[in-house]
Design an enzyme around this catalytic site. Structure first.
Site, PDB file in Angstrom:
ATOM      1  N   ASN A 254      -2.219   4.314   0.454  1.00  0.00           N
ATOM      2  CA  ASN A 254      -2.224   4.730  -0.949  1.00  0.00           C
ATOM      3  C   ASN A 254      -1.195   3.882  -1.675  1.00  0.00           C
ATOM      4  O   ASN A 254       0.001   4.082  -1.509  1.00  0.00           O
ATOM      5  CB  ASN A 254      -1.863   6.229  -1.029  1.00  0.00           C
ATOM      6  CG  ASN A 254      -1.646   6.682  -2.462  1.00  0.00           C
ATOM      7  OD1 ASN A 254      -2.039   5.996  -3.414  1.00  0.00           O
ATOM      8  ND2 ASN A 254      -1.015   7.838  -2.620  1.00  0.00           N
TER       9      ASN A 254
ATOM     10  N   LYS B  53      -0.573   3.752  -4.800  1.00  0.00           N
ATOM     11  CA  LYS B  53      -0.015   4.415  -5.996  1.00  0.00           C
ATOM     12  C   LYS B  53      -0.004   3.448  -7.184  1.00  0.00           C
ATOM     13  O   LYS B  53      -0.881   2.600  -7.289  1.00  0.00           O
ATOM     14  CB  LYS B  53       1.384   4.963  -5.699  1.00  0.00           C
ATOM     15  CG  LYS B  53       1.440   5.767  -4.409  1.00  0.00           C
ATOM     16  CD  LYS B  53       2.714   6.541  -4.291  1.00  0.00           C
ATOM     17  CE  LYS B  53       2.829   7.115  -2.891  1.00  0.00           C
ATOM     18  NZ  LYS B  53       3.815   8.159  -2.786  1.00  0.00           N
TER      19      LYS B  53
ATOM     20  N   HIS C  29      -3.804  14.580  -4.642  1.00  0.00           N
ATOM     21  CA  HIS C  29      -2.499  14.100  -4.177  1.00  0.00           C
ATOM     22  C   HIS C  29      -1.400  14.915  -4.854  1.00  0.00           C
ATOM     23  O   HIS C  29      -1.517  15.286  -6.018  1.00  0.00           O
ATOM     24  CB  HIS C  29      -2.343  12.611  -4.501  1.00  0.00           C
ATOM     25  CG  HIS C  29      -1.172  11.991  -3.801  1.00  0.00           C
ATOM     26  ND1 HIS C  29       0.118  12.154  -4.248  1.00  0.00           N
ATOM     27  CD2 HIS C  29      -1.096  11.251  -2.671  1.00  0.00           C
ATOM     28  CE1 HIS C  29       0.940  11.516  -3.419  1.00  0.00           C
ATOM     29  NE2 HIS C  29       0.230  10.971  -2.448  1.00  0.00           N
TER      30      HIS C  29
ATOM     31  N   GLU D   5       1.339  14.158  -6.081  1.00  0.00           N
ATOM     32  CA  GLU D   5       1.881  13.586  -7.331  1.00  0.00           C
ATOM     33  C   GLU D   5       0.971  13.933  -8.506  1.00  0.00           C
ATOM     34  O   GLU D   5       1.435  14.135  -9.624  1.00  0.00           O
ATOM     35  CB  GLU D   5       2.060  12.070  -7.162  1.00  0.00           C
ATOM     36  CG  GLU D   5       3.241  11.760  -6.245  1.00  0.00           C
ATOM     37  CD  GLU D   5       3.145  10.437  -5.502  1.00  0.00           C
ATOM     38  OE1 GLU D   5       2.322   9.579  -5.868  1.00  0.00           O
ATOM     39  OE2 GLU D   5       3.914  10.268  -4.531  1.00  0.00           O
TER      40      GLU D   5
ATOM     41  N   GLU E 111      -0.053  16.558   3.630  1.00  0.00           N
ATOM     42  CA  GLU E 111       1.117  15.813   3.191  1.00  0.00           C
ATOM     43  C   GLU E 111       2.182  16.774   2.675  1.00  0.00           C
ATOM     44  O   GLU E 111       2.148  17.175   1.500  1.00  0.00           O
ATOM     45  CB  GLU E 111       0.735  14.857   2.054  1.00  0.00           C
ATOM     46  CG  GLU E 111      -0.318  13.842   2.413  1.00  0.00           C
ATOM     47  CD  GLU E 111      -0.219  12.618   1.516  1.00  0.00           C
ATOM     48  OE1 GLU E 111       0.073  11.546   2.050  1.00  0.00           O
ATOM     49  OE2 GLU E 111      -0.390  12.749   0.304  1.00  0.00           O
TER      50      GLU E 111
ATOM     51  N   GLY F 273       7.610   9.800   0.506  1.00  0.00           N
ATOM     52  CA  GLY F 273       8.522   8.849  -0.129  1.00  0.00           C
ATOM     53  C   GLY F 273       9.995   9.138   0.111  1.00  0.00           C
ATOM     54  O   GLY F 273      10.860   8.552  -0.537  1.00  0.00           O
TER      55      GLY F 273
ATOM     56  N   SER G  66       6.033   9.584   4.712  1.00  0.00           N
ATOM     57  CA  SER G  66       6.996   8.692   5.366  1.00  0.00           C
ATOM     58  C   SER G  66       6.554   8.199   6.743  1.00  0.00           C
ATOM     59  O   SER G  66       7.374   8.085   7.661  1.00  0.00           O
ATOM     60  CB  SER G  66       8.380   9.356   5.443  1.00  0.00           C
ATOM     61  OG  SER G  66       8.862   9.618   4.137  1.00  0.00           O
TER      62      SER G  66
HETATM   63  C1  PEP Z   1       1.562   9.122  -0.024  1.00  0.00           C
HETATM   64  O1  PEP Z   1       1.680   8.462  -1.039  1.00  0.00           O
HETATM   65  O2  PEP Z   1       0.564   9.827   0.123  1.00  0.00           O
HETATM   66  C2  PEP Z   1       2.613   9.032   0.991  1.00  0.00           C
HETATM   67  C3  PEP Z   1       2.462   9.704   2.107  1.00  0.00           C
HETATM   68  O3  PEP Z   1       3.686   8.249   0.704  1.00  0.00           O
HETATM   69  P1  PEP Z   1       4.817   7.748   1.758  1.00  0.00           P
HETATM   70  O4  PEP Z   1       4.113   7.213   2.960  1.00  0.00           O
HETATM   71  O5  PEP Z   1       5.572   6.685   1.014  1.00  0.00           O
HETATM   72  O6  PEP Z   1       5.672   8.926   2.089  1.00  0.00           O
END
Ligand code: PEP
Length: 262
Positions: free
Chosen positions: A9, A11, A94, A96, A166, A172, A213
């Site tokens: 992803n 973003k 997601h 976000e 997630e 992040g 992460s």
């Molecule tokens: C994500 O954007 O769905 C995500 C898991 O980000 P990251 O791997 O940076 O934690």
């Protein structure tokens, strides 16, 4: 074993030119790895260019969101059939989008239905916040998001759905869930709900990705867990080397598990 599926992803990162460079840098190594399903999800404007580069390769392309109407006075939105014209996958729900853009379980469900109707494969994200986690509400939150997000979806439609668990506090932050904790949610919360809605066979075939992460150095132990069937990768998918390393880790886990199942 379910074939591991890893999606990147990106973003709000990478111009069209940068996105093409990134995917061109990944492709030679990714093409050598055939036992893992993989996809990248650039921002909307870069999707057609990346899809063009990936045409005829094993790397699938997705968008990061989709609206539920086909056309009309919805300034700034993108319709499912527009996404399906250029790529195969889309992410919905997601965290976000939920936290910053007001998305709810109800709108996640509308997006999912419309995306499936357009023939897209959909990655549906669920996950609890830090406060919810610390209050012991993980199961309740994930269950609610999943039940409402997947409302009215049939077992046949579920063939094109991947769930991404997630935990918001892991996205992040550099602080991934432990493989055991993530697997516990996949195995004891998400898979049973999928079984209740879609039946044993479909639920067992569905992939449940972990996201939060994932890095080259923790990917293998996560993917080795019984019910972690891949990953949704943010930051580490923005560099060719780290994304390739994560897919390679998935490939090695697959080989080891397949050997042990013989
Ligand atoms: C994500 O954007 O769905 C995500 C898991 O980000 P990251 O791997 O940076 O934690």
């Amino acid at each position: 074993m379910r074939k591991i599926f890893v999606a990147g992803n990106w973003k709000l990162n990478k111009t069209i030119a940068e996105a093409k460079d990134l995917v061109n840098a990944m492709l030679p190594e990714l093409e050598k790895i055939t036992n893992v399903d993989k996809a990248v999800c650039p921002s909307y404007l870069a999707v057609p260019a990346v899809a063009e580069v990936c045409k005829g390769t094993s790397l699938k392309v997705g968008a990061q969101n989709v609206y539920w109407e086909d056309s009309g006075a919805f300034t700034g939105e993108v319709a499912p059939k527009m996404v399906a014209e250029v790529c195969d996958y889309v992410i919905v729900g997601h965290s976000e989008r939920r936290a910053m853009f007001g998305e709810t379980d109800e709108t996640v469900n509308k997006r999912l239905k419309a995306a499936l109707e357009a023939g897209l494969h959909v990655i549906v994200c669920v996950g609890e916040t830090l406060e919810e986690n610390e209050a012991g509400e993980t199961e309740a939150v994930v269950s609610r998001q999943l039940k409402q997000g997947l409302a009215d979806i049939t077992a046949a439609q579920a063939e094109k759905i991947t769930i991404a668990y997630e935990p918001v506090w892991a996205i992040g932050t550099g602080k991934a869930a432990t493989p055991e904790d993530a697997n516990n949610v996949h195995k004891n919360v998400i898979r049973p709900l999928l079984t209740a809605q879609f039946g044993e066979a479909r639920a067992q075939a569905m992939r449940i990705q972990y996201g939060g992460s994932i890095k080259p150095d923790n990917a293998a132990e996560l993917f080795a867990m019984s019910d972690i069937d891949g990953g949704l990768v943010g930051g580490a998918s923005l560099k060719a080397d780290s994304f390739v390393e994560i897919i390679r880790a998935a490939s090695m886990v697959t080989i080891v598990v397949e050997e042990s199942e013989k």
